[in-house]
Design a protein around this motif. Structure first.
Motif, PDB file in Angstrom:
ATOM      1  N   ALA A 307       0.835  -1.199   0.000  1.00 24.25           N
ATOM      2  CA  ALA A 307       0.000   0.000   0.000  1.00 24.25           C
ATOM      3  C   ALA A 307       0.868   1.246   0.000  1.00 24.25           C
ATOM      4  CB  ALA A 307      -0.896  -0.005   1.234  1.00 24.25           C
ATOM      5  N   THR A 308       0.393   2.230  -0.725  1.00 25.68           N
ATOM      6  CA  THR A 308       1.044   3.541  -0.588  1.00 25.68           C
ATOM      7  C   THR A 308       0.437   4.169   0.669  1.00 25.68           C
ATOM      8  OG1 THR A 308      -0.677   4.403  -2.019  1.00 25.68           O
ATOM      9  CG2 THR A 308       1.423   3.884  -3.060  1.00 25.68           C
ATOM     10  N   ALA A 309       1.058   5.187   1.222  1.00 26.49           N
ATOM     11  CA  ALA A 309       0.656   5.694   2.541  1.00 26.49           C
ATOM     12  C   ALA A 309      -0.858   5.849   2.665  1.00 26.49           C
ATOM     13  CB  ALA A 309       1.345   7.035   2.797  1.00 26.49           C
ATOM     14  N   GLY A 310      -1.439   5.175   3.626  1.00 26.10           N
ATOM     15  CA  GLY A 310      -2.867   5.342   3.966  1.00 26.10           C
ATOM     16  C   GLY A 310      -3.844   4.702   3.009  1.00 26.10           C
ATOM     17  N   SER A 311      -3.346   4.013   1.951  1.00 22.93           N
ATOM     18  CA  SER A 311      -4.284   3.481   0.952  1.00 22.93           C
ATOM     19  C   SER A 311      -4.642   2.019   1.199  1.00 22.93           C
ATOM     20  CB  SER A 311      -3.671   3.600  -0.443  1.00 22.93           C
ATOM     21  OG  SER A 311      -2.598   2.686  -0.545  1.00 22.93           O
ATOM     22  N   GLY A 312      -4.024   1.382   2.219  1.00 25.43           N
ATOM     23  CA  GLY A 312      -4.177  -0.074   2.416  1.00 25.43           C
ATOM     24  C   GLY A 312      -5.619  -0.494   2.640  1.00 25.43           C
ATOM     25  N   ARG A 313      -5.944  -1.638   2.132  1.00 19.04           N
ATOM     26  CA  ARG A 313      -7.281  -2.177   2.235  1.00 19.04           C
ATOM     27  C   ARG A 313      -7.310  -3.362   3.198  1.00 19.04           C
ATOM     28  NH1 ARG A 313     -11.513  -2.770  -1.450  1.00 19.04           N
ATOM     29  NH2 ARG A 313     -10.815  -1.660  -3.265  1.00 19.04           N
ATOM     30  N   VAL A 350       4.565  -9.875   6.812  1.00 12.32           N
ATOM     31  CA  VAL A 350       3.545  -9.922   7.856  1.00 12.32           C
ATOM     32  C   VAL A 350       3.480  -8.564   8.569  1.00 12.32           C
ATOM     33  CG1 VAL A 350       2.941 -10.976  10.087  1.00 12.32           C
ATOM     34  CG2 VAL A 350       3.743 -12.402   8.203  1.00 12.32           C
ATOM     35  N   GLY A 351       2.263  -8.104   8.792  1.00  8.31           N
ATOM     36  CA  GLY A 351       2.065  -6.822   9.484  1.00  8.31           C
ATOM     37  C   GLY A 351       1.894  -5.657   8.532  1.00  8.31           C
ATOM     38  N   GLU A 352       2.289  -5.845   7.259  1.00  5.15           N
ATOM     39  CA  GLU A 352       2.194  -4.728   6.313  1.00  5.15           C
ATOM     40  C   GLU A 352       0.777  -4.533   5.795  1.00  5.15           C
ATOM     41  OE1 GLU A 352       4.966  -3.703   3.041  1.00  5.15           O
ATOM     42  OE2 GLU A 352       6.033  -5.465   3.807  1.00  5.15           O
ATOM     43  N   GLU A 353       0.457  -3.299   5.466  1.00  7.55           N
ATOM     44  CA  GLU A 353      -0.808  -2.975   4.796  1.00  7.55           C
ATOM     45  C   GLU A 353      -0.637  -3.283   3.300  1.00  7.55           C
ATOM     46  OE1 GLU A 353      -3.708  -1.140   5.910  1.00  7.55           O
ATOM     47  OE2 GLU A 353      -3.027  -1.788   7.889  1.00  7.55           O
ATOM     48  N   VAL A 354      -1.675  -3.873   2.696  1.00  6.02           N
ATOM     49  CA  VAL A 354      -1.581  -4.167   1.256  1.00  6.02           C
ATOM     50  C   VAL A 354      -2.854  -3.728   0.528  1.00  6.02           C
ATOM     51  CG1 VAL A 354       0.011  -6.138   1.404  1.00  6.02           C
ATOM     52  CG2 VAL A 354      -2.442  -6.511   1.668  1.00  6.02           C
ATOM     53  N   GLU A 355      -2.686  -3.471  -0.732  1.00 10.91           N
ATOM     54  CA  GLU A 355      -3.848  -3.249  -1.601  1.00 10.91           C
ATOM     55  C   GLU A 355      -4.057  -4.537  -2.377  1.00 10.91           C
ATOM     56  OE1 GLU A 355      -4.166   0.404  -3.965  1.00 10.91           O
ATOM     57  OE2 GLU A 355      -2.330   0.983  -2.918  1.00 10.91           O
ATOM     58  N   VAL A 356      -5.299  -4.838  -2.678  1.00  9.36           N
ATOM     59  CA  VAL A 356      -5.547  -6.074  -3.428  1.00  9.36           C
ATOM     60  C   VAL A 356      -6.145  -5.754  -4.795  1.00  9.36           C
ATOM     61  CG1 VAL A 356      -5.896  -7.433  -1.340  1.00  9.36           C
ATOM     62  CG2 VAL A 356      -7.866  -6.461  -2.493  1.00  9.36           C
ATOM     63  N   GLU A 357      -5.852  -6.631  -5.722  1.00  5.53           N
ATOM     64  CA  GLU A 357      -6.412  -6.494  -7.077  1.00  5.53           C
ATOM     65  C   GLU A 357      -6.946  -7.861  -7.481  1.00  5.53           C
ATOM     66  OE1 GLU A 357      -4.839  -5.270 -11.492  1.00  5.53           O
ATOM     67  OE2 GLU A 357      -3.431  -5.339  -9.818  1.00  5.53           O
TER      68      GLU A 357
END
Ligand code: ATP
Length: 370
Positions: A307-313, A350-357
């Protein structure tokens, strides 16, 4: 005097004569077969066609009617509705049918049911009483050699391991040279490594002999590895028939989509031609506006990006690395867990925010019947 044994009132010889011996006819044709036990419909218009030497798998949850279908084909149940042909020969229709021993069908079940009081050779010879002694001995020897059990000919079943007993059961089933082999969970009692080996040997022998084989199994991997065609059965009906890759790419039912391993399921409603899920909106694929939908996403249909800053889903909460494959669990904001299968270089820790597609090839939308 020739003995006429047939279910119903048609003599066996007349029924067999009714069809010309057709060398191009399919190995098995089941046409609109339905069956009731005590007025309860357990088989509902089942049809399937198998080519000669093909291996087909019948899969489905417990109680969906797999064994009953096999028993009808084998002649162990009378056909109430529908027709069964083996190599073009009509063997059963309502009110009449050839008895099991005249159908040229071999049967193998989970419990190999070798006769405990007969030796290996006598077990294999059991169905060959119509042959003279020399011919019978020759065929038994050839079959035991084929299944690598010639050295065990004089042993009794209790002196054999599970795998050895299974080989003898195969030789016994092959002895009368059946046109069709029916296997009902035939390998389930063996441990995993032996199951794969014995199954592959058995199917190789059957294919070589040109024997069509219908295999009932609970084991998805077995069906995928063994079946030229898989028939997925639910509540007495075949919901989809196709090659393993056809069923994988275009499942016609949630059961079929689930068949290939764990999936992510989301429920929602069609709004403006789309369904919102916690991991993104998907096209409603032919469902009506407002209809309730079940969205199934395979773990390999989710791609992750840091995720870019604050965009994590979602947050990556666990991962297991199996060589080049990573099994990943995500937690969504509402607490939902999502399974992801990534190959190649793992894109997040582990622990990171990610965006999914979502990859639409692994997303399936069904009307929600629940
Ligand atoms: P499993 O995988 O558990 O062996 P299956 O798919 O082979 O299940 P069947 O054994 O064909 O299912 O049974 C289908 C349905 O018919 C079940 O509901 C079962 O209880 C019922 N049934 C089977 N045999 C009979 C019988 N002889 N009399 C009454 N009901 C029966």
């Amino acid at each position: 005097m020739r003995q006429e044994t047939a279910i119903g009132n048609m003599p066996a010889t007349a029924l067999a004569r009714a069809e010309e011996k057709d060398t191009t006819a399919p190995g098995l044709e089941v046409e609109e077969l339905s069956h009731r036990f005590d007025h309860r419909l357990v088989i509902d218009r089942v049809s399937l066609t198998m080519g000669r030497g093909e291996v087909h798998c019948l899969v489905g949850p417990s109680g969906c009617g797999k064994t009953t279908t096999l028993r009808l084909i084998a002649g162990l149940e009378r056909v109430q509705q529908g027709r069964i042909r083996i190599r073009g020969r009509l063997v059963a229709e309502p009110g009449r049918g050839l008895p099991p021993e005249k159908r040229r069908v071999g049967l193998m079940f989970q419990d190999f049911a070798l006769f405990p009081h007969l030796t290996v050779a006598e077990n294999v010879a059991f169905g060959l009483r119509h042959l003279d002694r020399a011919e019978r001995q020759k065929r038994v020897r050839r079959l035991l050699e084929r299944v690598d059990m010639a050295a065990f000919a004089d042993r009794y079943p209790y002196m054999l391991s599970g795998g050895e007993q299974q080989r003898v059961a195969l030789a016994r089933a092959l002895a009368p040279e059946p046109d069709l082999m029916l296997l009902d969970e035939a390998f389930s009692a063996l441990d995993t490594a032996l199951r794969t080996q014995i199954r592959e040997e058995t199917l190789a022998i059957l294919r070589e002999a040109g024997t069509s084989t219908l295999l009932v199994t609970h084991d998805a991997e077995e069906a995928i590895r063994a079946g030229d065609v898989i028939h997925a059965m639910l509540d007495g009906s075949i919901v989809q028939s196709g090659t393993p890759s056809e069923l994988y790419a275009r499942p016609a039912d949630p059961f079929v989509a689930n068949f290939f391993g764990p999936v992510n399921s989301f429920r929602g409603r069609v709004r403006s031609g789309r369904i919102d899920t916690p991991i993104g909106a998907v096209a409603a694929d032919g469902l009506a506006e407002g209809e309730r939908a079940l969205v199934i996403v395979r773990p390999e249909g989710i791609r992750l990006r840091r995720a870019t800053a604050g965009s994590g889903r979602a947050r990556l909460v666990d991962r297991r690395d199996l060589g080049p494959i990573h099994l990943i669990w995500l937690a969504l904001a509402d607490g939902t867990r999502v399974k992801v299968r990534e190959t190649g270089i793992l894109s997040a820790a582990v622990g990171e925010e990610v965006e999914v597609e979502l990859d639409p090839r692994h997303v399936f939308v069904f009307g929600d019947r629940a």
